[in-house]
Design a protein around this motif. Structure first.
Motif, mmCIF file in Angstrom:
data_model
loop_
_atom_site.group_PDB
_atom_site.id
_atom_site.type_symbol
_atom_site.label_atom_id
_atom_site.label_comp_id
_atom_site.label_asym_id
_atom_site.label_seq_id
_atom_site.Cartn_x
_atom_site.Cartn_y
_atom_site.Cartn_z
ATOM 1 N N ARG B 96 42.281 26.171 18.326
ATOM 2 C CA ARG B 96 43.676 26.604 18.261
ATOM 3 C C ARG B 96 43.926 27.689 17.213
ATOM 4 O O ARG B 96 44.605 28.678 17.494
ATOM 5 C CB ARG B 96 44.569 25.386 17.988
ATOM 6 C CG ARG B 96 46.045 25.737 17.984
ATOM 7 C CD ARG B 96 46.876 24.499 18.156
ATOM 8 N NE ARG B 96 48.290 24.796 17.992
ATOM 9 C CZ ARG B 96 49.265 24.016 18.466
ATOM 10 N NH1 ARG B 96 48.974 22.916 19.111
ATOM 11 N NH2 ARG B 96 50.521 24.346 18.285
ATOM 12 N N LYS B 97 43.369 27.524 16.018
ATOM 13 C CA LYS B 97 43.711 28.508 14.985
ATOM 14 C C LYS B 97 43.090 29.877 15.277
ATOM 15 O O LYS B 97 43.684 30.904 14.974
ATOM 16 C CB LYS B 97 43.364 28.001 13.577
ATOM 17 C CG LYS B 97 41.945 27.654 13.294
ATOM 18 C CD LYS B 97 41.835 27.201 11.828
ATOM 19 C CE LYS B 97 40.399 27.052 11.346
ATOM 20 N NZ LYS B 97 39.660 25.975 12.037
ATOM 21 N N ASP B 98 41.907 29.905 15.924
ATOM 22 C CA ASP B 98 41.313 31.182 16.339
ATOM 23 C C ASP B 98 42.189 31.852 17.386
ATOM 24 O O ASP B 98 42.445 33.049 17.333
ATOM 25 C CB ASP B 98 39.927 30.963 16.974
ATOM 26 C CG ASP B 98 38.905 30.535 15.940
ATOM 27 O OD1 ASP B 98 39.196 30.680 14.736
ATOM 28 O OD2 ASP B 98 37.829 30.052 16.353
ATOM 29 N N ALA B 99 42.610 31.053 18.347
ATOM 30 C CA ALA B 99 43.426 31.586 19.444
ATOM 31 C C ALA B 99 44.734 32.141 18.888
ATOM 32 O O ALA B 99 45.196 33.211 19.299
ATOM 33 C CB ALA B 99 43.693 30.492 20.467
ATOM 34 N N GLU B 100 45.319 31.409 17.926
ATOM 35 C CA GLU B 100 46.585 31.872 17.334
ATOM 36 C C GLU B 100 46.382 33.198 16.593
ATOM 37 O O GLU B 100 47.245 34.062 16.615
ATOM 38 C CB GLU B 100 47.151 30.790 16.400
ATOM 39 C CG GLU B 100 47.794 29.650 17.184
ATOM 40 C CD GLU B 100 48.183 28.430 16.354
ATOM 41 O OE1 GLU B 100 48.985 27.624 16.841
ATOM 42 O OE2 GLU B 100 47.673 28.279 15.222
ATOM 43 N N ARG B 101 45.215 33.327 15.961
ATOM 44 C CA ARG B 101 44.921 34.580 15.241
ATOM 45 C C ARG B 101 44.776 35.735 16.233
ATOM 46 O O ARG B 101 45.350 36.805 16.042
ATOM 47 C CB ARG B 101 43.644 34.408 14.399
ATOM 48 C CG ARG B 101 43.282 35.610 13.556
ATOM 49 C CD ARG B 101 42.005 35.355 12.734
ATOM 50 N NE ARG B 101 40.952 34.673 13.494
ATOM 51 C CZ ARG B 101 40.183 35.277 14.406
ATOM 52 N NH1 ARG B 101 40.345 36.555 14.676
ATOM 53 N NH2 ARG B 101 39.260 34.585 15.056
ATOM 54 N N VAL B 102 44.015 35.516 17.309
ATOM 55 C CA VAL B 102 43.824 36.555 18.335
ATOM 56 C C VAL B 102 45.185 36.985 18.887
ATOM 57 O O VAL B 102 45.472 38.172 19.053
ATOM 58 C CB VAL B 102 42.926 36.023 19.477
ATOM 59 C CG1 VAL B 102 42.920 36.974 20.668
ATOM 60 C CG2 VAL B 102 41.518 35.779 18.971
ATOM 61 N N PHE B 103 46.046 36.004 19.131
ATOM 62 C CA PHE B 103 47.374 36.278 19.682
ATOM 63 C C PHE B 103 48.211 37.098 18.688
ATOM 64 O O PHE B 103 48.853 38.082 19.072
ATOM 65 C CB PHE B 103 48.071 34.952 20.019
ATOM 66 C CG PHE B 103 49.443 35.107 20.595
ATOM 67 C CD1 PHE B 103 49.617 35.441 21.925
ATOM 68 C CD2 PHE B 103 50.580 34.916 19.806
ATOM 69 C CE1 PHE B 103 50.883 35.580 22.477
ATOM 70 C CE2 PHE B 103 51.847 35.065 20.335
ATOM 71 C CZ PHE B 103 51.995 35.393 21.675
ATOM 72 N N ALA B 104 48.163 36.705 17.405
ATOM 73 C CA ALA B 104 48.947 37.411 16.379
ATOM 74 C C ALA B 104 48.478 38.868 16.245
ATOM 75 O O ALA B 104 49.300 39.781 16.104
ATOM 76 C CB ALA B 104 48.834 36.685 15.044
#
Lengths: 157, 792
Positions: B96-104
């Motif tokens: 989740r935190k990787d995905a959130e970073r990619v999205f940001a």
């Protein structure tokens, strides 16, 4: 109504926010018998549940911290209600508004009495079938008509 | 022709906010979500659903749309695609935190991007960012799930809306996009509750294709259209729908029920164990009924809940004890202690239930704790029936509380709503050792309760385990009548063995699994994650070990969990400007009181709500039916008097109520308005003679301790479709017949001939009953009572 600009950097707790909104709306007829006149904690929570007021900026211990934008949102909702809009209409229009848009809406609306007087518009027939409607608040009527008359000689009686 | 418009200087519109509103009037789209399209393929007991959500930007600025929405709580989210024009971009599944970073980062760079996260088993958040004004995109989400089978019916429930749910506790922060804060009781609450939409709705375009021959199709909520199509069926709501309720589809497959099924895809094996049919083993019960009387239960839900309670209560047997607990933000008990089941207690309990009235918040924890309080003596079993719409955000605490009290009692949950909280209901029943029943207020609630009763006393088999592979849920399972147990096993053993304990000893079965073309990996992983998450709730101190295991299972099988996310970025497009975030509001579920849309009333004046002073809601239909029986057959004075009294009391109360309420203000009037609404609904329900018979039965099973009346009642119930082992009123029949056998052997023999016939599946006609009575030389008056009752 007083300007809200001095609240730009303000931080409120819920009671402070309600007090500031009540102060801003003083003298504005904001509702009929069924809607609460003074914003209180219950009403702010209700607006939050409808997405009309943003989530708090932060929490200080167990108390939520609000700011200028929240104040503008409450004043905007109340002002729009005063102008005759229903909450459902406001809910369709308010989300996604920038702080600048809210500022304009909140301040101006609260200035306008609930039944805003219709604007005095000037309508002139320049030529047969050519009507011009001018808003004296926005343009200098005489100056515009003078230049238009040059384009339509004889049209103006 | 010349048209002239003065050039407007850059000035504020003097009409201000009113103009903003006016601008949006007449516009079709005010919110980002424009439509939801659902396409489901059901084969056997598995379903694959593609949910397509369309977003458009109605604003003048770049948009980031946020959508909080439900998906089936047992579903495995396996895929996500972003459709921009003709281009389809597939998402990546990451921590989740990787995905959130990619999205940001994508947001920062101006790329269109999407992010799907799971907040709870059912609640999901989808973000779509950098949508320029006037543009639209579609997001496709793929969910696979295994369907439940209940009493031979396969059920698919698709939720479309998150209802306004009660939040207990004290606010502690707010880091999510929802409209409620985190609290000490629910630390993630700020991620769970979307804003409530005041008007309009999102169009729902739903279509289900069921493969293979099926029968007995029903949909409890929307009207449906059936088109036969190569053996299978295509179903869709017949009218325009919006996202305001669950879509429930139930059907029967024509496959014969065998004790054990198993399928394998070569890597995983699905095992299904049908409950054996065994004689009901009767153990004296301590039955605790817990009913939700919070404000969200107003209207038809409260009517249904009362009917459920009454039915369950009248299904108890002589020798049982019971307790009734009602809760909103207060707890109300019928009696402080468990009460012996007798006529006096039954009459008082009926009155108590009738007087219940929905009002405040939904504090479930103290009510559930109270239900498990105290000792259950040796030789008795305690069961708890929890009747609620489940509309509380409180999930982890409740699950932990019930799990810790599991050895005291079994918990059965009955969720009643058009948009029921299936996740909470199922989890509570799972950790509580019972089963969950979910239904709509308009369903045949008495039939549903009869099914629960059939399971209540004792399970038909315990300690059901499979060997031959690692089960996703390794705990032993319990089998209840009508509810098969399923195991998903890692591995493809040549033989699957199942062992279980039943009342008659231990049982061992084995089977060679059949081949399945359906991949079972995602289903195994979903069940594994659910099991691990339940463990995490019960043993928070094991988080360090459990979290990585959930994450690893989730990533290895490509199944979304709370610790992962699906992220998609469209690198081909770029927009400028920071996007404006808009959270999509959710509709009020169908059938909910309109008062939920309004501002809450200031605070109720003391003494205005509930309590003994409020009018009772009396089921007139039942009174009427009892009367018709009373007129035909001699009825003891007491009972006859009671029926008359009820009707008279009701009329008096109505008059008093009118006199008492001199046009109160709108808000304050809501509670009594709701009560009137409930009574109107109760009245509107046609008198169901079987229901009236169940209700007028004495605690000992007889009708006024009168052999002829009791025999007449049993015969009437047989004619109405119930026997000792089937039908909505099987408990009523069984109790009455047991009484006859003890007290009136002659009548019991007459009745038994009909019972045997009906239980063997043969038709029993009114004429046969009449003849039997003539043969037995019984009076005509009694006969007429049977006929009267059946004709209702």
């Amino acid at each position: 109504m007083k300007s809200l600009l001095h609240h730009r950097e303000a931080r409120f707790d819920l009671d402070g926010l309600c007090a500031a909104a009540a102060e801003a709306l003083r003298g504005v007829q904001t509702g009929d018998a069924r809607t609460s006149d003074t914003p209180d904690a219950r009403l702010v929570r209700y607006y939050q549940s409808l997405g009309l007021v943003d989530r708090p900026l932060a929490y200080a211990g167990r108390s939520a911290v609000y700011g200028y934008r929240h104040l503008l949102q409450i004043v905007a909702v109340k002002s729009a209600q005063a102008a005759g809009a229903s909450l459902a209409q406001i809910q369709r229009a308010l989300p996604g508004r920038t702080t600048a848009e809210l500022e304009a809406a909140a301040v101006d609306e609260a200035d306008v009495p609930p039944q805003a007087k219709p604007r005095a518009l000037v309508t002139v027939e320049l030529a047969r079938g050519v009507l011009v409607t001018l808003d004296p608040e926005l343009v200098d009527v005489d100056q515009v008509l003078a230049s238009l008359t040059l384009a339509f000689p004889g049209g103006r009686s | 022709m010349m048209t002239l418009a003065p050039t407007l200087p850059e000035t504020r519109d003097p009409r201000g906010f009113g103009a903003l509103v006016a601008l949006h009037e007449g516009r079709e789209v005010a919110f980002p979500l424009t439509s939801v399209r659902v396409r489901t393929e059901i084969a056997g007991d598995c379903a694959r659903t593609v949910v397509e959500q369309s977003f458009a930007n109605p604003l003048g600025a770049v948009l980031e749309a946020v959508h909080l929405f439900p998906l089936p709580e047992d579903g495995a989210v396996v895929d996500l695609e972003l459709c921009v024009g003709d281009r389809v971009i597939r998402a990546e599944h990451r921590e989740r935190k990787d995905a959130e970073r990619v999205f940001a980062e994508a947001r920062e760079q101006g790329h269109k991007a999407g992010l799907l996260t799971a907040e709870r088993a059912d609640i999901h958040t989808l973000r779509v960012t950098n949508l320029p004004p006037g543009e639209s995109v579609r997001v496709r989400i793929v969910v696979v799930e295994r369907l439940e089978t209940i009493d031979g019916e396969t059920r698919w429930r698709f939720p479309t809306v998150i209802p306004p749910r009660y939040l207990p506790g004290t606010a502690t922060g707010h880091d999510g996009v929802g409209v409620l804060p985190n609290t000490d009781a629910v630390p993630d609450a700020s991620r769970l509750q979307p804003p409530m939409r005041l008007a309009g709705g999102t169009p729902l375009d739903l279509e289900v294709h069921v493969a293979g021959p099926i029968a007995g199709v029903r949909s409890s909520l929307h009207a449906i259209r059936l088109d036969l199509d190569d053996g299978g069926m295509r179903l869709a709501p017949s009218a325009t729908s919006t996202c305001d309720r669950d879509f429930v589809l139930a059907f029967k497959t024509r496959t014969a029920a065998v004790a054990l099924h198993a399928w394998t895809d070569g890597k995983f094996t699905l095992v299904r164990v049908e409950p054996p049919i065994v004689a009901r083993h009767v153990v004296p019960r301590d039955a605790v009924f817990v009913v939700d009387i919070s404000g969200s239960m107003s209207g038809e839900k409260m009517v249904a809940a009362k009917r459920a309670l009454t039915t369950a209560l009248h299904g108890l047997s002589p020798g049982d004890r019971f307790a009734l607990i009602a809760f909103d933000d207060h707890l109300e008990r019928f009696r402080p202690e468990l009460v012996v089941y007798d006529d006096a207690a039954l009459t008082a309990a009926d009155k108590w239930i009738d007087a219940l009235h929905p009002r405040g918040g939904t504090e479930m924890l103290p009510a559930l704790q109270a239900a498990f309080d105290g000792e259950t003596p040796e030789g008795r079993v305690r069961t708890v029936l929890f009747v609620t719409d489940g509309q509380s955000q409180d999930e982890e605490r409740l699950v932990a509380a019930v799990a810790n009290r599991r050895r005291v009692a079994r918990l059965f949950t009955l969720g009643i709503d058009t948009a029921v909280n299936g996740s909470l209901m199922k989890r509570l029943a799972r950790v509580g050792g019972g089963v969950a029943e979910l239904c709509a207020p308009s369903d045949d609630i008495e039939g549903v309760v009869a099914r629960i009763e059939a399971r209540f006393g004792s399970p038909v088999a315990t300690e059901v385990v499979v060997s031959g592979g690692v089960a996703a849920r390794p705990d032993a399972q319990t089998l209840f009548t009508g509810r098969p147990a399923s195991f998903l096993v890692e591995g493809a053993p040549s033989v699957i063995a199942v062992t279980a304990n039943t009342a008659t000893g231990s049982v061992a079965l084995s089977i060679v699994p059949a081949r399945s073309s359906l991949p079972l990996g995602p289903l195994w992983a979903r069940e594994r994650i659910t099991w691990l998450e339940d463990r995490l709730t019960l043993r928070p101190h094991e988080e360090e070990a459990l979290r990585p295991e959930i994450l690893a299972t989730s990533l290895a099988h490509g199944v979304l969990s709370r610790f992962t996310a699906l992220v998609v970025v469209d690198r081909a497009t770029r927009t400028d400007g920071k996007p404006v975030e808009v959270v999509q509001p959710a509709e009020l579920p169908a059938g909910w009181s309109e008062s939920f849309r309004g501002a809450p009333p200031p605070s109720p004046p003391p003494g205005a709500s509930g309590g003994g002073g409020m009018m009772r809601s009396v089921v007139v239909g039942a009174v009427g039916a009892i009367r018709s029986l009373a007129m035909a057959a001699p009825m003891p004075k007491k009972a006859k008097g009671r029926a008359r009294l009820d009707a008279m009391e009701m009329e008096m109360e109505m008059e008093m109520e009118m006199a008492r309420a001199p046009a109160p203000p709108m808000m304050a009037a809501a509670p009594s308005g709701a009560a009137r609404e409930e009574r109107a609904m109760a009245d509107a329900k046609p008198a169901d003679p079987a229901s009236a018979l169940a209700r007028s039965q004495g605690a000992d099973g007889s009708y006024g301790s009168d052999a002829r009346r009791t025999a007449a009642a049993v015969l009437a119930l047989i004619l109405l479709g119930s026997t000792r082992s089937a039908g909505v009123r099987q408990r009523t029949v069984a109790k009455a017949f047991a009484w006859l056998e003890l007290h009136a052997p002659a009548q019991a023999r007459v009745v038994l001939t009909f019972l045997d016939r009906a239980e063997a599946g043969q038709a029993v006609a009114v004429d046969d009953v009449v003849r039997a009575f003539i043969d037995a030389g019984t009076e005509g008056a009694l006969l007429r009572s049977v006929i009267d009752v059946t004709r209702g």
